[in-house]
Structures are given as structure tokens and as C-alpha cells.
Design a protein around this motif. Structure first.
Motif, PDB file in Angstrom:
ATOM      1  N   THR A   1       0.858  -1.183   0.000  1.00  0.00           N
ATOM      2  CA  THR A   1       0.000   0.000   0.000  1.00  0.00           C
ATOM      3  C   THR A   1       0.897   1.238   0.000  1.00  0.00           C
ATOM      4  OG1 THR A   1      -1.807  -1.112   1.167  1.00  0.00           O
ATOM      5  CG2 THR A   1      -1.746   1.294   1.275  1.00  0.00           C
ATOM      6  N   GLN A   2       0.785   2.022  -1.041  1.00  0.00           N
ATOM      7  CA  GLN A   2       1.654   3.173  -1.251  1.00  0.00           C
ATOM      8  C   GLN A   2       1.151   4.377  -0.462  1.00  0.00           C
ATOM      9  OE1 GLN A   2       3.277   3.668  -5.456  1.00  0.00           O
ATOM     10  NE2 GLN A   2       1.906   5.414  -5.299  1.00  0.00           N
ATOM     11  N   VAL A   3       2.028   5.014   0.325  1.00  0.00           N
ATOM     12  CA  VAL A   3       1.688   6.223   1.062  1.00  0.00           C
ATOM     13  C   VAL A   3       2.639   7.319   0.585  1.00  0.00           C
ATOM     14  CG1 VAL A   3       1.411   7.300   3.320  1.00  0.00           C
ATOM     15  CG2 VAL A   3       0.998   4.834   3.054  1.00  0.00           C
ATOM     16  N   VAL A   4       2.076   8.405   0.059  1.00  0.00           N
ATOM     17  CA  VAL A   4       2.881   9.441  -0.593  1.00  0.00           C
ATOM     18  C   VAL A   4       3.072  10.635   0.335  1.00  0.00           C
ATOM     19  CG1 VAL A   4       3.057  10.956  -2.595  1.00  0.00           C
ATOM     20  CG2 VAL A   4       1.993   8.697  -2.831  1.00  0.00           C
ATOM     21  N   TYR A   5       4.320  11.089   0.454  1.00  0.00           N
ATOM     22  CA  TYR A   5       4.659  12.252   1.289  1.00  0.00           C
ATOM     23  C   TYR A   5       5.214  13.374   0.422  1.00  0.00           C
ATOM     24  CZ  TYR A   5       3.945   9.014   5.099  1.00  0.00           C
ATOM     25  OH  TYR A   5       3.367   8.109   5.966  1.00  0.00           O
ATOM     26  N   LYS A   6       5.137  14.601   0.962  1.00  0.00           N
ATOM     27  CA  LYS A   6       5.611  15.772   0.214  1.00  0.00           C
ATOM     28  C   LYS A   6       7.127  15.891   0.235  1.00  0.00           C
ATOM     29  CE  LYS A   6       1.487  18.668   0.707  1.00  0.00           C
ATOM     30  NZ  LYS A   6       0.942  19.960   1.223  1.00  0.00           N
ATOM     31  N   GLY A   7       7.745  15.407   1.318  1.00  0.00           N
ATOM     32  CA  GLY A   7       9.188  15.548   1.429  1.00  0.00           C
ATOM     33  C   GLY A   7       9.803  14.463   2.283  1.00  0.00           C
ATOM     34  N   ALA A   8      11.143  14.380   2.231  1.00  0.00           N
ATOM     35  CA  ALA A   8      11.859  13.333   2.953  1.00  0.00           C
ATOM     36  C   ALA A   8      11.724  13.471   4.464  1.00  0.00           C
ATOM     37  CB  ALA A   8      13.329  13.352   2.552  1.00  0.00           C
ATOM     38  N   ALA A   9      11.641  14.700   4.962  1.00  0.00           N
ATOM     39  CA  ALA A   9      11.516  14.896   6.406  1.00  0.00           C
ATOM     40  C   ALA A   9      10.217  14.268   6.923  1.00  0.00           C
ATOM     41  CB  ALA A   9      11.563  16.384   6.745  1.00  0.00           C
ATOM     42  N   ASP A  10       9.127  14.495   6.195  1.00  0.00           N
ATOM     43  CA  ASP A  10       7.828  13.906   6.570  1.00  0.00           C
ATOM     44  C   ASP A  10       7.880  12.383   6.480  1.00  0.00           C
ATOM     45  OD1 ASP A  10       6.841  16.456   6.876  1.00  0.00           O
ATOM     46  OD2 ASP A  10       5.973  16.542   4.871  1.00  0.00           O
ATOM     47  N   GLN A  11       8.515  11.897   5.445  1.00  0.00           N
ATOM     48  CA  GLN A  11       8.610  10.455   5.233  1.00  0.00           C
ATOM     49  C   GLN A  11       9.426   9.793   6.342  1.00  0.00           C
ATOM     50  OE1 GLN A  11      11.304   9.241   2.177  1.00  0.00           O
ATOM     51  NE2 GLN A  11      10.014   7.553   1.487  1.00  0.00           N
ATOM     52  N   ASN A  12      10.571  10.370   6.675  1.00  0.00           N
ATOM     53  CA  ASN A  12      11.407   9.835   7.752  1.00  0.00           C
ATOM     54  C   ASN A  12      10.634   9.785   9.068  1.00  0.00           C
ATOM     55  OD1 ASN A  12      13.450   9.734   5.885  1.00  0.00           O
ATOM     56  ND2 ASN A  12      14.818  11.139   6.957  1.00  0.00           N
ATOM     57  N   ALA A  13       9.916  10.885   9.370  1.00  0.00           N
ATOM     58  CA  ALA A  13       9.147  10.957  10.620  1.00  0.00           C
ATOM     59  C   ALA A  13       8.058   9.886  10.648  1.00  0.00           C
ATOM     60  CB  ALA A  13       8.541  12.345  10.771  1.00  0.00           C
ATOM     61  N   ALA A  14       7.443   9.639   9.491  1.00  0.00           N
ATOM     62  CA  ALA A  14       6.381   8.623   9.416  1.00  0.00           C
ATOM     63  C   ALA A  14       6.928   7.228   9.688  1.00  0.00           C
ATOM     64  CB  ALA A  14       5.720   8.671   8.038  1.00  0.00           C
ATOM     65  N   LEU A  15       8.110   6.928   9.168  1.00  0.00           N
ATOM     66  CA  LEU A  15       8.714   5.617   9.404  1.00  0.00           C
ATOM     67  C   LEU A  15       9.075   5.451  10.875  1.00  0.00           C
ATOM     68  CD1 LEU A  15       9.748   2.993   7.959  1.00  0.00           C
ATOM     69  CD2 LEU A  15      12.011   4.056   8.032  1.00  0.00           C
ATOM     70  N   LEU A  16       9.702   6.476  11.436  1.00  0.00           N
ATOM     71  CA  LEU A  16      10.137   6.392  12.837  1.00  0.00           C
ATOM     72  C   LEU A  16       8.950   6.353  13.790  1.00  0.00           C
ATOM     73  CD1 LEU A  16      13.181   8.861  12.764  1.00  0.00           C
ATOM     74  CD2 LEU A  16      13.161   6.381  12.454  1.00  0.00           C
ATOM     75  N   GLY A  17       7.838   6.952  13.375  1.00  0.00           N
ATOM     76  CA  GLY A  17       6.643   6.972  14.224  1.00  0.00           C
ATOM     77  C   GLY A  17       5.725   5.784  14.026  1.00  0.00           C
ATOM     78  N   GLY A  18       6.076   4.869  13.121  1.00  0.00           N
ATOM     79  CA  GLY A  18       5.267   3.679  12.905  1.00  0.00           C
ATOM     80  C   GLY A  18       4.065   3.886  12.007  1.00  0.00           C
ATOM     81  N   GLU A  19       4.008   5.023  11.329  1.00  0.00           N
ATOM     82  CA  GLU A  19       2.887   5.302  10.427  1.00  0.00           C
ATOM     83  C   GLU A  19       2.964   4.432   9.173  1.00  0.00           C
ATOM     84  OE1 GLU A  19       1.779   9.150   7.776  1.00  0.00           O
ATOM     85  OE2 GLU A  19       1.959   9.535   9.926  1.00  0.00           O
ATOM     86  N   ILE A  20       4.189   4.099   8.761  1.00  0.00           N
ATOM     87  CA  ILE A  20       4.415   3.201   7.624  1.00  0.00           C
ATOM     88  C   ILE A  20       5.354   2.080   8.076  1.00  0.00           C
ATOM     89  CG2 ILE A  20       3.976   4.841   5.763  1.00  0.00           C
ATOM     90  CD1 ILE A  20       6.947   5.462   5.676  1.00  0.00           C
ATOM     91  N   ASP A  21       5.365   0.987   7.326  1.00  0.00           N
ATOM     92  CA  ASP A  21       6.176  -0.180   7.708  1.00  0.00           C
ATOM     93  C   ASP A  21       7.562  -0.159   7.084  1.00  0.00           C
ATOM     94  OD1 ASP A  21       3.953  -1.695   9.093  1.00  0.00           O
ATOM     95  OD2 ASP A  21       3.091  -1.475   7.089  1.00  0.00           O
ATOM     96  N   VAL A  22       7.644   0.391   5.886  1.00  0.00           N
ATOM     97  CA  VAL A  22       8.888   0.374   5.131  1.00  0.00           C
ATOM     98  C   VAL A  22       8.909   1.624   4.255  1.00  0.00           C
ATOM     99  CG1 VAL A  22       7.837  -0.988   3.282  1.00  0.00           C
ATOM    100  CG2 VAL A  22      10.305  -1.029   3.556  1.00  0.00           C
ATOM    101  N   MET A  23      10.095   2.067   3.879  1.00  0.00           N
ATOM    102  CA  MET A  23      10.137   3.231   2.999  1.00  0.00           C
ATOM    103  C   MET A  23      11.235   3.094   1.960  1.00  0.00           C
ATOM    104  SD  MET A  23      11.824   6.438   5.066  1.00  0.00           S
ATOM    105  CE  MET A  23      13.439   6.959   4.467  1.00  0.00           C
ATOM    106  N   ILE A  24      11.002   3.770   0.846  1.00  0.00           N
ATOM    107  CA  ILE A  24      12.018   3.918  -0.195  1.00  0.00           C
ATOM    108  C   ILE A  24      12.547   5.337  -0.084  1.00  0.00           C
ATOM    109  CG2 ILE A  24      12.384   4.072  -2.685  1.00  0.00           C
ATOM    110  CD1 ILE A  24      10.178   1.890  -2.962  1.00  0.00           C
ATOM    111  N   GLY A  25      13.837   5.453   0.116  1.00  0.00           N
ATOM    112  CA  GLY A  25      14.449   6.773   0.245  1.00  0.00           C
ATOM    113  C   GLY A  25      15.803   6.784  -0.426  1.00  0.00           C
ATOM    114  N   ASN A  26      16.382   7.970  -0.578  1.00  0.00           N
ATOM    115  CA  ASN A  26      17.726   8.032  -1.121  1.00  0.00           C
ATOM    116  C   ASN A  26      18.735   8.233   0.004  1.00  0.00           C
ATOM    117  OD1 ASN A  26      15.945  10.354  -1.662  1.00  0.00           O
ATOM    118  ND2 ASN A  26      17.842  11.475  -1.994  1.00  0.00           N
ATOM    119  N   VAL A  27      19.971   7.855  -0.257  1.00  0.00           N
ATOM    120  CA  VAL A  27      21.015   7.831   0.777  1.00  0.00           C
ATOM    121  C   VAL A  27      21.128   9.168   1.492  1.00  0.00           C
ATOM    122  CG1 VAL A  27      23.510   7.675   1.166  1.00  0.00           C
ATOM    123  CG2 VAL A  27      22.360   5.962  -0.254  1.00  0.00           C
TER     124      VAL A  27
END
Length: 332
Positions: free
Chosen positions: A192-218
Motif C-alpha cells: 500500500t503506497q503512502v505518498v509524502y511531500k518531502g523526505a523529512a515527513d517520510q522519515n518521521a512517518a517511518l520512525l513513528g510507525g505510520e508506515i512499515d517500510v520506505m524507499i528513500g535516497n542515501v
């Protein structure tokens, strides 16, 4: 008397044309009387397609420091044209006057995907390519508390539980989106794809348990790397920033996906000016202090010439067309 006046007028006209040929057109950066390129004679407008302080802006600011070293006569004026995952800024570069006084940063595969999937108002052939400066591999990451230890465990669970796992990506028709499509294509996984506006939001979502896994750049995951488990890097070789993390390739999956940054000018810019810009950017990229500054900023420095960067973009276009067509996402 009239014949004499006509003769004088003809002589003056010929002299004027000859004078213009010798002096050139200095305002547009043409050759002066010495045969040298008279460029730049005024500040160069640098269009950045993402917000100030983001990865693209940070990289360009580092480069500006060394532009001032190698081209001290004129500086850059930063102009932020943000929106639509970079498409607004990329279109602004393409639509600018091809006089050498507007250049800008571009990201791939964003600039490839947006015309194909979003009908963006530019094409990859609307640019003169100066060079590539960054190759930022993408990764698959989970929270430190996650039960998953390898990317294969993620895939196995997702196959047994279609749609249950949530994967975070930044934007659609972006590098993250393309890697998800590639992963889906090569493994048959359904997330299930969850789309974020930026990497900061995405990182926070992963650390907060909002998503299970993420695709990010180094470059982006390095900001929170102590709180994440990076399961694999989508590159041909291990990243110097994550030397202990295996690549997908070495663990059995032929998956290479990255976000690259480079610089372009509008199509039709004088070839002499493009050659000048390519030479200046090459000097910057070869400067040891620039390389050190890039490493300090977490920017994976990787130079490609203008010709090689253009070829890479066209190769990406063919790859993107295949995936977008397969998943019904093509618009053009």
C-alpha cells in the motif's frame, strides 16, 4: 551629385556591416575582436526547482562557492521555482531565453517521468546538458524496531499478505515512485503506497510507525540513519556512506535505482557558451575541496560530462516508458 551621394551611402553601409562583424555581439556572449568568448558579462540566473535548504539547493550552494573561484567575474542569482515535484522549475528552465544567462538544476528520473506521466510542459529534449554532479542511490529502510532484517523478509511477508504493508515514498512520478514500480515488477510484491511531500515527513512517518517500510535516497536517510535499519542499497556497488549495507544485486535482486542531479541550459543556447559552462563545471567537480565539501554535506558526488548525462537521461526515458506503460500510467 545624386550618384555621388548614393556611392557614399553604399560605402558607409558596407563599413557599418564590416564593423559589426568585427565587434561581434557582446551582449549575447559572442566573440569579441580578439576571438575570445565574451561571457559571462552579467550575473547568471540559477533556477532551483525545489525549496531552499533542500538537497538540491544545498548541492547548488556548494557548487556556487567554487563557481565564484573559477568564474569570479560574475556570480549566480538563485531563483526558486518550486512545485509539482520539480516540474515547475524544470519547465521554467526550458522556457527561458537561450542566451547563457539562465541555467538550472534538474533531477532524474523526475524530469523523465513528469512529461510521460503528468503531461508536464517540457520534454527531455528541451535542454542543453551541462553535466551530472550527484548520483544518490535509493534504499529500502525500516524502523529500528521492525521485525524485518532483510529486504527478502519484507518481500516474503508482503507476498503472503498483499496490500498489508505500507510503503512510504516522496511524491509520485519521482525516483521513489519509479523504484517502487521496478521492485513491484521484479518481485510481484503488492504494497500500500503512502505518498509524502518531502523526505523529512517520510522519515518521521517511518520512525513513528505510520508506515512499515520506505524507499528513500542515501542523502535523506543519513539524517536519521541511527534510528533506521537500511536493508539494501539499489546500486551497482555499496555506498561509501553506508559501507556495511549490501546492495540488492549482491543479495540476489538485479535492482539499481537512484536519484541523479545535474545542470542544464535551455535548448538553443550558443554551443560556445555550453562548452564554456561544461569546462567550468568540470573544473569545479575536479576540485579536491569541492569533493570534500560534498562529502561533508552527505552529497554522493558523481560527475558525468554533458554528453554522458544526456545519454543517461535518454536511457532512463526508455526504462520509464516500459514501466509506466505496464502499469497504465502513461499520459504521453
Amino acid at each position: 551629385m545624386n550618384k555621388r551621394k548614393k556611392l557614399i551611402a553604399i560605402i558607409l553601409g558596407v563599413a557599418l556591416i564590416f564593423s559589426m562583424t568585427l565587434t561581434g555581439c557582446n551582449k549575447s556572449g559572442k566573440n569579441d575582436t580578439s576571438g575570445k568568448l565574451n561571457y559571462p558579462t552579467k550575473p547568471v540566473n540559477m533556477i532551483i526547482a525545489f525549496t531552499a535548504g533542500g538537497s538540491s539547493d544545498v548541492q547548488a550552494r556548494i557548487m556556487q562557492k567554487y563557481w565564484d573561484k573559477y568564474v569570479p567575474q560574475q556570480n549566480w542569482v538563485f531563483n526558486y521555482k518550486t512545485g509539482a515535484g520539480g516540474a515547475v522549475g524544470f519547465a521554467a528552465i526550458a522556457d527561458s531565453a537561450p542566451d547563457g544567462y539562465t541555467i538550472g538544476g534538474v533531477n532524474t528520473p523526475h524530469m523523465v517521468l513528469q512529461p510521460l506521466g503528468q503531461g508536464a510542459q517540457f520534454k527531455i529534449d528541451d535542454f542543453e546538458y551541462i553535466c551530472q554532479v550527484v548520483d544518490d542511490p535509493q534504499v529500502l529502510a525500516v524502523n529500528n524496531k521492525s521485525k524485518f532484517k532483510t529486504w527478502q523478509e519484507v518481500i516474503d511477508y508482503a507476498k503472503a499478505n498483499p496490500g498489508k504493508l505500507k510503503v512510504g515514498i516522496v511524491g509520485t512520478f519521482t525516483g521513489h515512485h519509479l523504484m517502487y514500480l521496478d521492485l513491484k515488477d521484479k518481485t510481484g510484491v503488492e504494497l500500500t503506497q503512502v505518498v509524502y511531500k518531502g523526505a523529512a515527513d517520510q522519515n518521521a512517518a517511518l520512525l513513528g510507525g505510520e508506515i512499515d517500510v520506505m524507499i528513500g535516497n542515501v542523502n535523506d536517510v543519513m539524517r536519521s540513519v541511527d534510528q533506521m535499519k537500511i536493508l539494501a542499497v539499489a546500486a551497482d556497488e555499496r555506498s561509501s556512506f553506508l559501507p556495511d549495507v549490501p546492495t540488492f544485486k549482491e543479495t540476489g535482486l538485479d535492482l539499481v535505482s537512484d536519484i541523479r542531479r545535474g545542470f542544464v541550459a535551455p535548448k538553443g543556447t550558443d554551443p560556445q557558451i555550453i562548452a564554456y559552462l561544461r569546462d567550468a563545471f568540470k573544473k569545479i567537480n575536479d576540485d579536491p575541496d569541492y569533493i570534500a565539501d560534498m562529502k561533508k554535506a552527505g552529497q554522493p558526488q558523481a560527475y558525468l560530462s554533458g554528453e554522458d548525462f544526456e545519454k543517461y537521461v535518454h536511457d532512463q526515458d526508455a526504462h520509464a516508458r516500459q514501466l509506466l506503460t505496464k502499469y497504465g500510467l502513461m499520459k504521453s
